[in-house]
Design a protein around this motif. Structure first.
Motif, PDB file in Angstrom:
ATOM      1  N   ALA A  72       0.835  -1.205   0.000  1.00 47.45           N
ATOM      2  CA  ALA A  72       0.000   0.000   0.000  1.00 47.45           C
ATOM      3  C   ALA A  72       0.872   1.259   0.000  1.00 47.45           C
ATOM      4  CB  ALA A  72      -0.934   0.005   1.204  1.00 47.45           C
ATOM      5  N   GLY A  73       1.964   1.242   0.732  1.00 48.33           N
ATOM      6  CA  GLY A  73       2.882   2.376   0.742  1.00 48.33           C
ATOM      7  C   GLY A  73       3.503   2.608  -0.619  1.00 48.33           C
ATOM      8  N   LEU A  74       3.874   1.520  -1.282  1.00 52.75           N
ATOM      9  CA  LEU A  74       4.443   1.640  -2.627  1.00 52.75           C
ATOM     10  C   LEU A  74       3.422   2.198  -3.614  1.00 52.75           C
ATOM     11  CD1 LEU A  74       6.458  -1.693  -2.761  1.00 52.75           C
ATOM     12  CD2 LEU A  74       7.388   0.635  -2.610  1.00 52.75           C
ATOM     13  N   VAL A  75       2.177   1.744  -3.518  1.00 56.69           N
ATOM     14  CA  VAL A  75       1.123   2.264  -4.383  1.00 56.69           C
ATOM     15  C   VAL A  75       0.916   3.754  -4.117  1.00 56.69           C
ATOM     16  CG1 VAL A  75      -1.357   2.191  -4.879  1.00 56.69           C
ATOM     17  CG2 VAL A  75      -0.054   0.064  -4.740  1.00 56.69           C
ATOM     18  N   GLY A  76       0.899   4.137  -2.854  1.00 56.45           N
ATOM     19  CA  GLY A  76       0.726   5.544  -2.504  1.00 56.45           C
ATOM     20  C   GLY A  76       1.822   6.416  -3.074  1.00 56.45           C
ATOM     21  N   ILE A  77       3.053   5.980  -2.962  1.00 60.12           N
ATOM     22  CA  ILE A  77       4.166   6.750  -3.523  1.00 60.12           C
ATOM     23  C   ILE A  77       4.083   6.780  -5.045  1.00 60.12           C
ATOM     24  CG2 ILE A  77       6.670   6.772  -3.828  1.00 60.12           C
ATOM     25  CD1 ILE A  77       6.863   6.030  -0.859  1.00 60.12           C
ATOM     26  N   GLY A  78       3.643   5.685  -5.640  1.00 58.97           N
ATOM     27  CA  GLY A  78       3.435   5.669  -7.089  1.00 58.97           C
ATOM     28  C   GLY A  78       2.381   6.680  -7.521  1.00 58.97           C
ATOM     29  N   LEU A  79       1.321   6.801  -6.734  1.00 55.34           N
ATOM     30  CA  LEU A  79       0.279   7.781  -7.053  1.00 55.34           C
ATOM     31  C   LEU A  79       0.802   9.211  -6.913  1.00 55.34           C
ATOM     32  CD1 LEU A  79      -2.791   6.053  -5.372  1.00 55.34           C
ATOM     33  CD2 LEU A  79      -2.373   6.355  -7.832  1.00 55.34           C
ATOM     34  N   ILE A  80       1.643   9.441  -5.910  1.00 60.68           N
ATOM     35  CA  ILE A  80       2.249  10.762  -5.757  1.00 60.68           C
ATOM     36  C   ILE A  80       3.118  11.071  -6.969  1.00 60.68           C
ATOM     37  CG2 ILE A  80       3.950  12.092  -4.421  1.00 60.68           C
ATOM     38  CD1 ILE A  80       2.844  10.573  -1.919  1.00 60.68           C
ATOM     39  N   ALA A  81       3.934  10.113  -7.379  1.00 63.66           N
ATOM     40  CA  ALA A  81       4.784  10.301  -8.560  1.00 63.66           C
ATOM     41  C   ALA A  81       3.930  10.555  -9.800  1.00 63.66           C
ATOM     42  CB  ALA A  81       5.677   9.085  -8.760  1.00 63.66           C
ATOM     43  N   ALA A  82       2.828   9.842  -9.933  1.00 60.93           N
ATOM     44  CA  ALA A  82       1.934  10.057 -11.073  1.00 60.93           C
ATOM     45  C   ALA A  82       1.354  11.469 -11.044  1.00 60.93           C
ATOM     46  CB  ALA A  82       0.813   9.015 -11.074  1.00 60.93           C
ATOM     47  N   GLY A  83       1.009  11.947  -9.875  1.00 58.33           N
ATOM     48  CA  GLY A  83       0.487  13.312  -9.744  1.00 58.33           C
ATOM     49  C   GLY A  83       1.505  14.351 -10.152  1.00 58.33           C
ATOM     50  N   VAL A  84       2.752  14.181  -9.731  1.00 53.70           N
ATOM     51  CA  VAL A  84       3.815  15.107 -10.134  1.00 53.70           C
ATOM     52  C   VAL A  84       3.991  15.066 -11.652  1.00 53.70           C
ATOM     53  CG1 VAL A  84       6.298  15.571  -9.982  1.00 53.70           C
ATOM     54  CG2 VAL A  84       4.988  15.082  -7.902  1.00 53.70           C
ATOM     55  N   LEU A  85       3.941  13.880 -12.222  1.00 49.59           N
ATOM     56  CA  LEU A  85       4.072  13.731 -13.672  1.00 49.59           C
ATOM     57  C   LEU A  85       2.927  14.438 -14.402  1.00 49.59           C
ATOM     58  CD1 LEU A  85       5.726  12.411 -15.947  1.00 49.59           C
ATOM     59  CD2 LEU A  85       4.233  10.428 -15.726  1.00 49.59           C
ATOM     60  N   VAL A  86       1.710  14.274 -13.917  1.00 45.30           N
ATOM     61  CA  VAL A  86       0.556  14.935 -14.543  1.00 45.30           C
ATOM     62  C   VAL A  86       0.706  16.448 -14.475  1.00 45.30           C
ATOM     63  CG1 VAL A  86      -1.924  15.374 -14.271  1.00 45.30           C
ATOM     64  CG2 VAL A  86      -1.071  13.031 -14.258  1.00 45.30           C
ATOM     65  N   ILE A  87       1.111  16.954 -13.313  1.00 46.89           N
ATOM     66  CA  ILE A  87       1.285  18.397 -13.175  1.00 46.89           C
ATOM     67  C   ILE A  87       2.300  18.920 -14.179  1.00 46.89           C
ATOM     68  CG2 ILE A  87       2.269  20.174 -11.647  1.00 46.89           C
ATOM     69  CD1 ILE A  87       0.925  18.648  -9.313  1.00 46.89           C
ATOM     70  N   ASN A  88       3.396  18.187 -14.342  1.00 44.81           N
ATOM     71  CA  ASN A  88       4.470  18.669 -15.202  1.00 44.81           C
ATOM     72  C   ASN A  88       4.219  18.466 -16.686  1.00 44.81           C
ATOM     73  OD1 ASN A  88       6.622  19.882 -13.607  1.00 44.81           O
ATOM     74  ND2 ASN A  88       6.581  17.922 -12.554  1.00 44.81           N
ATOM     75  N   THR A  89       3.373  17.528 -17.049  1.00 41.85           N
ATOM     76  CA  THR A  89       3.189  17.243 -18.468  1.00 41.85           C
ATOM     77  C   THR A  89       1.837  17.723 -19.014  1.00 41.85           C
ATOM     78  OG1 THR A  89       2.364  15.015 -17.997  1.00 41.85           O
ATOM     79  CG2 THR A  89       4.736  15.263 -18.444  1.00 41.85           C
ATOM     80  N   LEU A  90       0.811  17.725 -18.208  1.00 45.11           N
ATOM     81  CA  LEU A  90      -0.514  18.045 -18.718  1.00 45.11           C
ATOM     82  C   LEU A  90      -1.083  19.375 -18.238  1.00 45.11           C
ATOM     83  CD1 LEU A  90      -2.123  14.499 -18.367  1.00 45.11           C
ATOM     84  CD2 LEU A  90      -1.046  15.518 -20.375  1.00 45.11           C
ATOM     85  N   SER A  91      -0.572  19.904 -17.140  1.00 42.43           N
ATOM     86  CA  SER A  91      -1.116  21.127 -16.582  1.00 42.43           C
ATOM     87  C   SER A  91      -0.367  22.347 -17.110  1.00 42.43           C
ATOM     88  CB  SER A  91      -1.000  21.094 -15.047  1.00 42.43           C
ATOM     89  OG  SER A  91      -1.398  22.342 -14.504  1.00 42.43           O
ATOM     90  N   ASN A  92      -1.091  23.393 -17.347  1.00 47.36           N
ATOM     91  CA  ASN A  92      -0.490  24.672 -17.731  1.00 47.36           C
ATOM     92  C   ASN A  92      -0.324  25.596 -16.521  1.00 47.36           C
ATOM     93  OD1 ASN A  92      -0.188  24.155 -20.498  1.00 47.36           O
ATOM     94  ND2 ASN A  92      -2.358  24.560 -20.828  1.00 47.36           N
ATOM     95  N   SER A  93      -0.683  25.138 -15.361  1.00 50.31           N
ATOM     96  CA  SER A  93      -0.656  25.965 -14.164  1.00 50.31           C
ATOM     97  C   SER A  93       0.735  26.450 -13.798  1.00 50.31           C
ATOM     98  CB  SER A  93      -1.231  25.199 -12.963  1.00 50.31           C
ATOM     99  OG  SER A  93      -2.569  24.855 -13.212  1.00 50.31           O
ATOM    100  N   GLY A  94       1.741  25.660 -14.056  1.00 55.26           N
ATOM    101  CA  GLY A  94       3.094  26.035 -13.661  1.00 55.26           C
ATOM    102  C   GLY A  94       3.855  26.801 -14.717  1.00 55.26           C
TER     103      GLY A  94
END
Length: 108
Positions: free
Chosen positions: A85-107
């Motif tokens: 579960a901890g590994l999945v959680g960290i994977g989801l965090i990494a996925a969120g960072v990836l989404v922010i950096n690749t799909l979001s124009n907010s930054g």
């Protein structure tokens, strides 16, 4: 340039957190001083980053990368293990960072 400063802020936070663990509750002076210096660097550089990158984006990346890095360091340096579960959680965090950096124009 602000992205390089963010990397430095993350490195400071990771160094500070690693040293904080090694300080054994601030009972060891050397690691305690490194922890203090690491956090000082982290917060100063993060403050500079926040001049140009939105706080939500910068903080999400700063904390997400820091969490993942500390999970790896915790395993390698301190023998700490994550359950699935901890590994999945960290994977989801990494996925969120990836989404922010690749799909979001907010930054940008």
């Amino acid at each position: 340039m602000p992205w390089i400063l963010l990397i430095v802020a993350i490195a400071g936070e990771v160094i500070g957190t690693t040293a904080l663990k090694a300080s054994d509750g601030f009972t060891r002076l050397g690691p305690g001083l490194v922890a203090f210096a690491g956090y000082a660097v982290a917060f100063w550089f993060l403050a500079q980053v926040l001049r140009t990158i939105p706080v939500g984006i910068a903080y999400a990346i700063w904390s997400g990368v820091g969490i993942a890095a500390m999970a790896v360091i915790g395993r390698l340096a301190f023998g700490q293990k994550l359950d699935p579960a901890g590994l999945v959680g960290i994977g989801l965090i990494a996925a969120g960072v990836l989404v922010i950096n690749t799909l979001s124009n907010s930054g940008h």
